[in-house]
Design a protein around this motif. Structure first.
Motif, PDB file in Angstrom:
ATOM      1  N   ILE A   1       0.549  86.148 -26.655  1.00  0.00           N
ATOM      2  CA  ILE A   1       1.707  86.164 -25.750  1.00  0.00           C
ATOM      3  C   ILE A   1       1.202  86.077 -24.318  1.00  0.00           C
ATOM      4  O   ILE A   1       0.270  86.790 -23.918  1.00  0.00           O
ATOM      5  CB  ILE A   1       2.529  87.451 -25.950  1.00  0.00           C
ATOM      6  CG1 ILE A   1       3.135  87.469 -27.357  1.00  0.00           C
ATOM      7  CG2 ILE A   1       3.621  87.561 -24.890  1.00  0.00           C
ATOM      8  CD1 ILE A   1       3.870  88.735 -27.687  1.00  0.00           C
ATOM      9  N   LYS A   2       1.835  85.180 -23.562  1.00  0.00           N
ATOM     10  CA  LYS A   2       1.497  85.081 -22.142  1.00  0.00           C
ATOM     11  C   LYS A   2       2.308  86.145 -21.408  1.00  0.00           C
ATOM     12  O   LYS A   2       3.439  85.899 -20.967  1.00  0.00           O
ATOM     13  CB  LYS A   2       1.847  83.681 -21.621  1.00  0.00           C
ATOM     14  CG  LYS A   2       1.059  82.565 -22.284  1.00  0.00           C
ATOM     15  CD  LYS A   2       1.550  81.249 -21.714  1.00  0.00           C
ATOM     16  CE  LYS A   2       0.910  80.065 -22.400  1.00  0.00           C
ATOM     17  NZ  LYS A   2       1.523  78.806 -21.919  1.00  0.00           N
ATOM     18  N   THR A   3       1.740  87.309 -21.330  1.00  0.00           N
ATOM     19  CA  THR A   3       2.493  88.445 -20.789  1.00  0.00           C
ATOM     20  C   THR A   3       2.887  88.211 -19.339  1.00  0.00           C
ATOM     21  O   THR A   3       3.907  88.727 -18.886  1.00  0.00           O
ATOM     22  CB  THR A   3       1.676  89.733 -20.901  1.00  0.00           C
ATOM     23  OG1 THR A   3       0.372  89.482 -20.393  1.00  0.00           O
ATOM     24  CG2 THR A   3       1.560  90.182 -22.337  1.00  0.00           C
ATOM     25  N   LYS A   4       2.096  87.449 -18.638  1.00  0.00           N
ATOM     26  CA  LYS A   4       2.415  87.233 -17.230  1.00  0.00           C
ATOM     27  C   LYS A   4       3.547  86.247 -17.041  1.00  0.00           C
ATOM     28  O   LYS A   4       4.076  86.109 -15.950  1.00  0.00           O
ATOM     29  CB  LYS A   4       1.177  86.732 -16.488  1.00  0.00           C
ATOM     30  CG  LYS A   4       0.112  87.813 -16.380  1.00  0.00           C
ATOM     31  CD  LYS A   4      -0.980  87.425 -15.439  1.00  0.00           C
ATOM     32  CE  LYS A   4      -1.945  88.598 -15.225  1.00  0.00           C
ATOM     33  NZ  LYS A   4      -2.978  88.267 -14.247  1.00  0.00           N
ATOM     34  N   GLU A   5       3.907  85.569 -18.091  1.00  0.00           N
ATOM     35  CA  GLU A   5       4.991  84.598 -17.951  1.00  0.00           C
ATOM     36  C   GLU A   5       6.289  85.077 -18.567  1.00  0.00           C
ATOM     37  O   GLU A   5       7.257  84.314 -18.649  1.00  0.00           O
ATOM     38  CB  GLU A   5       4.558  83.258 -18.562  1.00  0.00           C
ATOM     39  CG  GLU A   5       3.468  82.614 -17.742  1.00  0.00           C
ATOM     40  CD  GLU A   5       3.075  81.242 -18.249  1.00  0.00           C
ATOM     41  OE1 GLU A   5       3.907  80.598 -18.911  1.00  0.00           O
ATOM     42  OE2 GLU A   5       1.929  80.839 -17.977  1.00  0.00           O
TER      43      GLU A   5
ATOM     44  N   VAL B   1      15.418  87.726 -22.870  1.00  0.00           N
ATOM     45  CA  VAL B   1      14.027  87.613 -22.450  1.00  0.00           C
ATOM     46  C   VAL B   1      13.560  86.202 -22.811  1.00  0.00           C
ATOM     47  O   VAL B   1      13.954  85.642 -23.839  1.00  0.00           O
ATOM     48  CB  VAL B   1      13.136  88.690 -23.105  1.00  0.00           C
ATOM     49  CG1 VAL B   1      13.140  88.542 -24.630  1.00  0.00           C
ATOM     50  CG2 VAL B   1      11.723  88.636 -22.570  1.00  0.00           C
ATOM     51  N   LEU B   2      12.782  85.635 -21.942  1.00  0.00           N
ATOM     52  CA  LEU B   2      12.140  84.360 -22.243  1.00  0.00           C
ATOM     53  C   LEU B   2      10.661  84.660 -22.417  1.00  0.00           C
ATOM     54  O   LEU B   2       9.998  85.142 -21.494  1.00  0.00           O
ATOM     55  CB  LEU B   2      12.357  83.358 -21.108  1.00  0.00           C
ATOM     56  CG  LEU B   2      11.701  81.987 -21.316  1.00  0.00           C
ATOM     57  CD1 LEU B   2      12.326  81.255 -22.487  1.00  0.00           C
ATOM     58  CD2 LEU B   2      11.804  81.143 -20.055  1.00  0.00           C
ATOM     59  N   ILE B   3      10.210  84.424 -23.604  1.00  0.00           N
ATOM     60  CA  ILE B   3       8.831  84.804 -23.919  1.00  0.00           C
ATOM     61  C   ILE B   3       8.040  83.540 -24.256  1.00  0.00           C
ATOM     62  O   ILE B   3       8.540  82.638 -24.934  1.00  0.00           O
ATOM     63  CB  ILE B   3       8.818  85.847 -25.062  1.00  0.00           C
ATOM     64  CG1 ILE B   3       7.421  86.386 -25.270  1.00  0.00           C
ATOM     65  CG2 ILE B   3       9.382  85.300 -26.355  1.00  0.00           C
ATOM     66  CD1 ILE B   3       7.434  87.661 -26.058  1.00  0.00           C
TER      67      ILE B   3
END
Lengths: 734, 291
Positions: free
Chosen positions: A459-463, A471-473
């Motif tokens: 998961i790109k936690t910063k994005e 939520v857009l993950i």
């Protein structure tokens, strides 16, 4: 009747006597069996006589009768003889007529005074003797005498003795009596009639008187005879009773005896059986023990022998020892050989019966059966085949370099399935299998391609971007080869009632997903990658809070003069004079306006964020479409809506710019923190002085596309963005 | 006994109200009452809007002070405030702009002084001081009358309109919020103000400070007053320098009294201008009254 006046004496005498009599008789019956039948009638008679002496025998009768009955019942009870009921009844019944008969004598006796006197005397004598009787019993001489007298007396009625008793007296007194004075009841001479006391008496001729007296005597005699017959009958009956009782007792004795014998017999039989069983058991045990003892002894012998042999061997020379050992080795070899021969022959048998198996059928991969490093391969055999083991071979499928041989692996298993481990994730493997038995291997199965599950995505936690509703993950695949899809799993954190409940969004084709959420919650989010083989393990978790809107600055849009902090929320334009060379124009990066955009989640709703500013800083904050011209200032076109602050000659100027125009708004207190509310639903963009809750301005803007926050610094300084915060109440009015 | 006397007082006031009209409007009722004012010594009319929410509970009260030449009718018939007031649940009270029918000599001579131009001051000069006590009327007598007769929450009161700035600045804490449309911000420097103040208050200009918003703000104790002012850019009185908002803004900037002054392009001094932004103003008050 005269029962009331019944004399105690007679009763007392007769009843106990009877009682004792019968008792003793019955108990001691064996002592004098002969005596009883004789004595009984006599005794009975005595009793009868005794009773006749009383004027009132009825009472005695009744009493005696009831006593007798009691007695009999007692007897019956005592001996428990059922037969005795009959007997007892009989006994009582017999007594009654007897008693009735005994009432007659007094009637006759009145006329015979001497007899009466004598009886009276005898009665009193007997009464005196009654006490003696209690002690003396039946054996006393006086009693016997008495009995004899009674007997004589009663029998004497029929004999001449009776007449002699009366008539001689008459003859002695007057020889020539010729008439009978009825009044005086004495024969008198005829002349005496004329004078003397008989003068006025009725006188009949003597012969006539004689005749009448004779008649009377005969009558009495007849009665007495009848009485005797009755008594005899009674005696006979008693005899019968005696015999019956005896018989019954005998019978009972026999019964008891037979019963006793039976029980004895049974006991003996049981005893025999038990003894026999015990003996057998004993024998068995002993034999077994003996056998053990014997084998023990044998073992002992063998051991001793062995010991001796060993001792001998120890004492022998080395050469001998070797010889012996050779001998034994040979023996052992021989022994082993015989065993092996048996096995070989068995094998030979089986070879003759079992054919080699046919090729197994390998199954296609079952969905979700693989992990990142393992697959579960299954196959089946033909039911006729006998298979001892399978050989499973596999190798990775390599499209790119067919010439280069991949390493093959083979495993041997007994089951028709195998979990092959230590594989590479998200990789295809070719599997084939052969079956083996004693007859040999089968042909190879078809080749089946199995694929391992993917590696977990990252998961790109910063994005991660979020708002109150969604939520857009985004994530990286984590796999070199493409996967089929991704699954997003989310659980609510910090809510105990929802703990463990996992929602999943499945079938996501891309590395990005917009997930609807509940506002004001915290969620832990995982992502899995999926392919034919199954799902990967979970990715590392990411935490999302649906409080306010959360975004980060998009570095791709960032003007080169701006620096963005590590957390992606602070914009810095440094004092240091940067090279004034303008960067080349770009579609994504601001090149003229020193600005940067944030990545707001593309959700139409409310978004609120705050910007911390310096009141002397020249800045512009607002929103812009993604395709806003990057060479123009913010607010200088119809694709952006901004609040611009300029501070010149100690005056604050606030502009609310859209398409180069601004309303004339004067703000007396310079905001230190600007709140920005983007409201898609009402097509509004509002600005607030956060500290004062002061509304500054509201744009009405047609937001046909999604906009993003934008920030620019016209002078060196910094802007700090606060987001992921809930909307203040006062902004809800706008 | 106190209760009884209070009740009697209330009864007297309640009895004193005479309903002139009542019209259903956005679920509520627009009413006009007449009563005898103690402060003004005359019969006065005022308009009150009863919001629908007043049927179920107490509601905030918002006082509107009209400008020159207005009666209670101008605002209620022209501003179009009803929808917003209905939605936010406000009582909106609009008194007349001056005492009426007092027969004070010269009260009808000019439109910017006397009848219709009370300037919300308590006159101290003859012949005005008997009747022209509009400041006390709108800040004391009228609120008591309203509180006694309607389900209002006295703790939630705001004021807007012409004299609103003065009323709010002179009574810190009394009003939750204040707003104004084209207010006369610095009357001592404009001809209207000079004429009115010298007439009502006398020649001593130091007394005028008490009704000068720009002066009052300088002594306002804290900055907890959020002032919203809309001003038409084409307002001829602005151009005639009757209103002088810049002085007020400067004073507020200096004192850090929060003001959002919006100079509205193309707008004049009419009720068209007011009705354009009346909703913004009611929302502004709602932010504080319904917080």
């Amino acid at each position: 009747m005269e029962e009331e006046s019944g004399e105690e004496l007679g009763l007392d005498r007769s009843t106990p006597k009877d009682f004792h009599f019968y008792h003793m008789d019955l108990y001691d019956s064996e002592d004098r069996p002969q005596l009883f039948p004789e004595e009984n009638p006599r005794m009975r008679k005595e009793v009868v006589q005794a009773e006749t002496a009383n004027e009132s025998t009825g009472a005695g009768d009744g009493k005696a009768q009831s006593d007798l009955r009691e007695e009999v019942e007692e007897l019956v009870h005592l001996y428990g003889l059922e037969d005795d009921h009959e007997l007892g009844d009989e006994f009582v019944d017999e007594n009654m007529p007897k008693m009735g008969v005994s009432e007659y004598p007094p009637y006759g006796m009145k006329r015979r005074d001497p007899a009466r006197e004598q009886r009276d005397w005898r009665l009193s004598g007997e009464a005196a003797e009654a006490e003696d009787l209690g002690f003396g019993g039946w054996g006393s001489a006086g009693q016997c005498q008495d009995l004899r007298e009674v007997y004589r007396y009663t029998h004497g009625r029929a004999s001449e003795e009776y007449e002699c008793y009366v008539i001689p007296e008459e003859e002695d007194e007057e020889e020539a009596a010729d008439v009978f004075c009825v009044t005086c009841k004495t024969p008198i001479r005829a002349f005496q009639k004329v004078f003397d006391e008989h003068k006025e008496h009725e006188v009949i001729p003597l012969s006539e008187a004689l005749e009448s007296a004779k008649d009377e005597i005969h009558k009495n005699m007849y009665k007495l005879e009848k009485q005797i017959i009755d008594m005899e009958n009674f005696a006979n009956h008693l005899e019968e009773v005696f015999i019956t009782v005896e018989e019954n007792f005998g019978k009972q004795e026999q019964n008891f005896e037979s019963h006793y014998n039976e029980i004895l017999e049974t006991l003996a039989q049981k005893y025999e059986e038990k003894i026999q069983a015990l003996g057998e058991k004993k024998k068995e045990r002993l034999e077994a023990l003996y056998g053990q003892l014997v084998s023990c002894g044998e073992n002992l012998d063998t051991c001793k022998e062995l010991m001796e042999t060993i001792e001998e061997m120890c004492h022998e020379e080395k050469v001998d020892f070797i010889k012996v050992s050779v001998f034994y080795t040979n023996r052992l070899g021989k022994f082993l050989k015989t065993k092996t021969d048996v096995e070989i022959s068995q094998l030979m048998d089986s070879i003759n019966t079992i054919p080699a198996p046919s090729a197994p059928v390998i199954n296609p991969q079952a969905p979700n059966s693989a992990t990142g490093s393992s697959v579960r391969v299954c196959w089946s055999l033909y039911s006729d085949d006998t298979v001892e083991s399978y050989q499973l071979s596999y190798r990775p499928v390599q499209d790119s370099s067919p010439g280069k041989d991949q390493a093959e692996f083979t495993v041997t298993i007994k089951e028709t399935y195998c979990s092959v481990t230590d594989l590479v994730p998200n990789t295809q493997y070719e599997f084939w299998v052969t079956a083996h038995n004693r007859a040999g291997p089968s042909p190879s199965s078809e080749r089946a391609v199995y694929v391992t599950a993917p590696s977990p995505p990252i998961i790109k936690t910063k994005e991660i971007r979020s708002c109150e509703e969604a939520v857009l993950i985004c994530w990286e695949s984590g796999n070199l080869n493409p996967v089929d899809s991704y699954t997003v799993e989310l659980t609510q954190a910090e809510s105990p009632e929802a703990s463990g409940v996992t929602e999943s969004v499945v079938g996501i084709p891309t590395c990005e997903s917009l997930v609807q959420l509940q506002p004001g919650q915290s969620y832990i989010i995982y992502v899995r990658a999926l392919n034919m083989g199954g799902p990967s393990v979970r990715s590392e978790p990411a935490t999302v809070h649906t409080i306010g809107s959360y975004f980060r600055l998009n570095k791709d849009t960032c003007h080169p003069w701006l620096a963005i902090s590590q957390d992606g929320l602070t914009i810095i334009r440094s004092e240091r004079s940067t090279p004034r060379r303008e960067p080349p124009p770009s579609d994504t990066r601001f090149t003229r306006c020193v600005a940067v955009m944030g990545n707001l989640i593309p959700v139409r709703g409310h978004h609120y964020w705050e910007v911390e500013v310096n009141e002397h800083l020249d800045y512009t904050v607002g929103v812009a479409f993604e395709d806003v011209p990057k060479q123009e200032d913010l607010g200088a076109n119809c694709l952006s809506w901004c609040m611009r602050h300029t501070f010149a000659s100690s005056r604050h100027k606030y502009e609310f710019l859209h398409n180069r125009t601004t309303p004339d708004i004067r703000i007396t207190v310079p905001p230190k923190k600007i709140g920005i509310l983007l409201d898609y639903e009402n097509s509004k963009l509002s600005f607030f002085n956060v500290d004062l809750s002061q509304h500054l301005y509201t744009f009405s803007c047609q937001l046909h596309k999604f906009v993003h926050p934008c920030f620019s610094l016209e002078k060196p300084g910094c802007l700090k963005i606060h987001n992921g915060i809930s909307m203040p109440k006062h902004v809800t009015f706008y | 006994m106190i209760t009884v006397s209070q009740d009697q007082q209330l009864d007297r006031r309640r009895m004193a109200l005479k309903q002139i009209s009542s019209n259903k409007c956005f679920g509520g009722l627009q009413k006009v009452f007449e009563h005898v004012s103690v402060e003004l010594n005359c019969k006065m009319k005022f308009a009150v809007y009863l919001p629908p929410k007043a049927e179920t509970g107490k509601c905030p009260a918002l006082y509107w002070l009209s400008g020159l030449i207005c009666t209670e009718q101008n605002f209620v018939s022209k501003s179009g405030y009803h929808q917003a007031a209905s939605e936010h649940g406000f009582f909106v009270i609009a008194p007349d702009a001056s005492p009426r029918g007092c027969n004070v000599k010269g009260e009808d001579e000019s439109w910017d002084f006397g009848a219709g131009a009370g300037f919300y001051v308590d006159a101290t000069e003859d012949p005005w001081k008997t009747n022209y006590r509009m400041y006390s009327y709108v800040t004391e007598e009228l609120p008591q009358l309203i509180n006694a007769n309607f389900p209002v929450d006295p703790q939630r009161t705001s004021i807007f309109g012409h004299g609103a700035l003065i009323c709010a600045l002179k009574n810190p804490g009394k009003y939750k919020s204040v707003s104004a449309f084209a207010p006369i911000c610095n009357p001592v420097f404009c001809s209207w103000g000079k004429k009115a103040f010298s007439g009502y208050l006398g020649k001593d200009q130091s007394k005028w400070k008490a009704y000068n918003a720009t002066h009052l703000v300088k002594s306002y104790p804290d900055s907890q007053l959020d002032i919203l002012i809309d001003q038409g850019k084409d307002d001829r009185f602005l151009l005639d320098e009757q209103l002088l908002p810049d002085n007020f803004i400067a004073a507020c900037t200096e004192r850090k009294i929060p003001v959002a002054f919006r100079l509205q392009e193309g707008c004049d001094h009419s009720y068209y201008f007011i009705s354009t932004f009346i909703t913004d103003h009611i929302r502004h008050h709602a932010k504080y009254l319904n917080a």
